[in-house]
Design an enzyme around this catalytic site. Structure first.
Site, mmCIF file in Angstrom:
data_model
loop_
_atom_site.group_PDB
_atom_site.id
_atom_site.type_symbol
_atom_site.label_atom_id
_atom_site.label_comp_id
_atom_site.label_asym_id
_atom_site.label_seq_id
_atom_site.Cartn_x
_atom_site.Cartn_y
_atom_site.Cartn_z
ATOM 1 N N TYR A 1 0.624 -1.060 -0.029
ATOM 2 C CA TYR A 1 -0.044 -0.032 -0.169
ATOM 3 C C TYR A 1 0.637 1.422 -0.128
ATOM 4 O O TYR A 1 0.442 2.181 -0.630
ATOM 5 C CB TYR A 1 -1.240 -0.200 1.129
ATOM 6 C CG TYR A 1 -2.549 -0.744 1.218
ATOM 7 C CD1 TYR A 1 -2.165 -2.087 0.672
ATOM 8 C CD2 TYR A 1 -3.621 0.369 0.752
ATOM 9 C CE1 TYR A 1 -3.096 -3.166 0.382
ATOM 10 C CE2 TYR A 1 -4.751 -0.384 0.636
ATOM 11 C CZ TYR A 1 -4.650 -2.107 0.800
ATOM 12 O OH TYR A 1 -5.597 -2.656 0.339
ATOM 13 N N LYS B 1 3.521 -15.409 2.925
ATOM 14 C CA LYS B 1 3.414 -16.445 1.849
ATOM 15 C C LYS B 1 5.402 -16.931 1.361
ATOM 16 O O LYS B 1 6.348 -16.071 0.636
ATOM 17 C CB LYS B 1 3.383 -15.671 0.038
ATOM 18 C CG LYS B 1 2.985 -15.903 -1.221
ATOM 19 C CD LYS B 1 2.564 -16.903 -1.071
ATOM 20 C CE LYS B 1 2.738 -18.480 -2.466
ATOM 21 N NZ LYS B 1 1.526 -19.530 -2.661
ATOM 22 N N ASP C 1 -2.265 -18.524 0.741
ATOM 23 C CA ASP C 1 -3.112 -19.103 -0.087
ATOM 24 C C ASP C 1 -3.965 -20.212 0.872
ATOM 25 O O ASP C 1 -5.196 -20.825 0.355
ATOM 26 C CB ASP C 1 -3.228 -19.910 -1.133
ATOM 27 C CG ASP C 1 -1.000 -20.597 -0.833
ATOM 28 O OD1 ASP C 1 -0.767 -20.066 0.299
ATOM 29 O OD2 ASP C 1 -0.889 -21.223 -1.769
ATOM 30 N N ASP D 1 -5.928 -6.942 3.617
ATOM 31 C CA ASP D 1 -7.481 -6.472 3.735
ATOM 32 C C ASP D 1 -8.332 -7.955 2.795
ATOM 33 O O ASP D 1 -9.106 -7.989 2.635
ATOM 34 C CB ASP D 1 -6.616 -5.654 2.137
ATOM 35 C CG ASP D 1 -7.771 -5.261 0.625
ATOM 36 O OD1 ASP D 1 -8.834 -4.719 1.801
ATOM 37 O OD2 ASP D 1 -8.188 -4.954 -0.223
ATOM 38 N N ASP E 1 -12.215 -9.684 4.290
ATOM 39 C CA ASP E 1 -13.160 -9.854 3.173
ATOM 40 C C ASP E 1 -13.660 -10.849 3.424
ATOM 41 O O ASP E 1 -14.544 -11.589 3.372
ATOM 42 C CB ASP E 1 -12.916 -8.928 1.884
ATOM 43 C CG ASP E 1 -13.584 -7.674 1.660
ATOM 44 O OD1 ASP E 1 -13.437 -6.712 2.717
ATOM 45 O OD2 ASP E 1 -13.687 -7.284 0.974
HETATM 46 C C1 IPM Z 1 -9.776 -1.754 3.835
HETATM 47 C C2 IPM Z 1 -10.269 -1.301 2.322
HETATM 48 C C3 IPM Z 1 -9.688 0.044 2.189
HETATM 49 C C4 IPM Z 1 -8.229 -1.019 1.900
HETATM 50 C C5 IPM Z 1 -10.311 0.862 0.863
HETATM 51 C C6 IPM Z 1 -11.219 1.501 0.368
HETATM 52 C C7 IPM Z 1 -8.182 1.980 0.187
HETATM 53 O O1 IPM Z 1 -10.769 -2.245 0.842
HETATM 54 O O2 IPM Z 1 -10.281 -1.260 4.867
HETATM 55 O O3 IPM Z 1 -10.348 -2.878 3.728
HETATM 56 O O4 IPM Z 1 -7.896 -1.474 0.967
HETATM 57 O O5 IPM Z 1 -7.619 -1.166 2.676
HETATM 58 MG MG MG Z 2 -10.879 -4.367 1.908
#
Ligand code: IPM
Ligand code: MG
Length: 360
Positions: free
Chosen positions: A142, A193, A225, A249, A253
């Site tokens: 990032y 990884k 993975d 990240d 999710d």
């Molecule tokens: C998260 C989001 C952010 C990230 C984006 C909105 C920049 O996906 O907080 O997980 O990638 O960190």
């Molecule tokens: Mg995210």
């Protein structure tokens, strides 16, 4: 009685709809306990680009620095997709994380028993899941340098991002991992990884060395993975996970689905002197403006704010319990209604506010 200054940054999309519900919940706590909250609202993300041409105006950053905690909504949306990479709404959030040194992102993913059928995964798989993902938040791909794109005359390009970590960066987030695991079921999975990436080899070495200070915590190393697969195959094997920025990240999710819906997941970003609390779900442009978004992730984020920034642990427990109570009553927003009757954002907020008031 203490007075806490809270920066409220609703941002874009459903961030503007769910954040006020989280503020209402803190208001209830304030009225019941005598703790004073001073809420100050500021622009961030696309809303700030529209008003000031930048995703993080100086005034917003100053407000954040002068507050005890930040209640954040979400940033981004298709209307800002065409603006340059450096002024995208998301940059606003990334800049706050970096400026305030919020290097540890805590994302709990818990399967609520009454929502076990809301997950697309089988109840037998997700039932009992209770994971804390700790994502490194201010390093890796990032922010790594060099970064950029070279464009050539023939129209082709060469683009670079860099995954870079120092011992110090790894150690401080791994320490949070061990400390959190210690307060939970004392199991820590460090995800990397290391079979391919040199950065991950160093990551693994640093975490292994630090483990000597935490003999009571069982550490395992998991390749990313394999972790992605195991999360949907046997999620109950995990307790606390610590990992670098990009892996975290993606995995967080994925872990959200274990909780039934993204609309259920809160987060806390810690490390510097000010904590930031934000629902994991993002701006959800597909449902923005309709008043149907689930405010629970934002409300649970307010609970984390009470717990981690203000040390009001009992009040945080009450917020969590109020959410549980309302879910037990059967009230559901659209994302978790499974086709049944769905309450709107405000109605869900009303119910949680009422349940919380009843706990004082
Ligand atoms: C998260 C989001 C952010 C990230 C984006 C909105 C920049 O996906 O907080 O997980 O990638 O960190
Ligand atoms: Mg995210």
């Amino acid at each position: 009685m203490a007075t806490w200054r809270i920066a409220v940054l609703p941002g874009d999309g459903i961030g503007q709809e769910v954040t006020p519900q989280a503020v209402r919940v803190l208001d209830v706590v304030g009225k019941a306990t005598g703790v004073g909250f001073e809420f100050e609202q500021a622009l961030v993300g696309g809303a700030a680009i529209d008003a000031h041409g930048v995703p993080l105006p100086e005034a917003t950053l100053t407000l954040c620095r002068q507050s005890q905690a930040i209640l954040f909504g979400a940033v981004g949306g298709p209307q800002w997709d065409s603006v340059g990479q450096e002024v995208r709404p998301e940059r606003g959030l990334l800049a706050i994380r970096k400026e305030l040194d919020l290097f540890a992102n805590l994302r709990p993913a818990k399967c609520f028993p009454m929502l076990v059928d809301a997950s697309p995964l089988k109840a037998a798989v997700v039932g009992g899941t209770d994971i804390m993902v700790i994502r490194e938040l201010t390093g890796g791909l990032y922010y790594g340098e060099p970064r950029g794109v070279e464009r050539f005359a023939d129209g082709s390009a060469r683009a670079v991002n860099t995954m870079v970590y120092t011992t110090r960066e790894i150690e401080r987030v791994a320490r949070v991992g061990f400390e959190v695991a210690r307060k939970r079921r004392k199991r820590l999975a460090s995800v990397d990884k290391s079979n391919v990436l040199i950065v991950s080899q160093v990551w693994r070495d640093v975490v292994t060395a630090l483990a000597k200070e935490y003999p009571d915590v069982a550490l395992e190393h998991v390749l990313v993975d394999n972790c992605a697969m195991a999360l949907v195959q046997r999620p109950t094997q995990f307790d606390t996970i610590v990992t670098e920025n990009t892996f975290g990240d993606i995995l967080s999710d994925e872990a959200a689905i274990l909780a039934g819906s993204m609309g259920m997941l809160p987060s806390a970003s810690l490390g510097g002197s000010v904590g930031l609390y934000e629902p994991v779900h993002g701006t959800a442009p597909d449902i923005a403006g309709q008043g149907v978004a689930n405010p629970i992730a934002a409300i649970l984020s307010a609970g984390m704010l009470l717990r981690y920034s203000l040390n009001l642990v009992q009040d945080a427990d009450r917020v969590d319990a109020a959410v549980m109570r309302v879910l037990e009553s059967g009230l559901r927003t659209r994302d978790i209604a499974g086709g049944g009757r769905a309450a709107g954002t405000r109605e869900m907020g009303d119910a949680i506010v009422k349940a919380l008031e009843a706990r004082y």
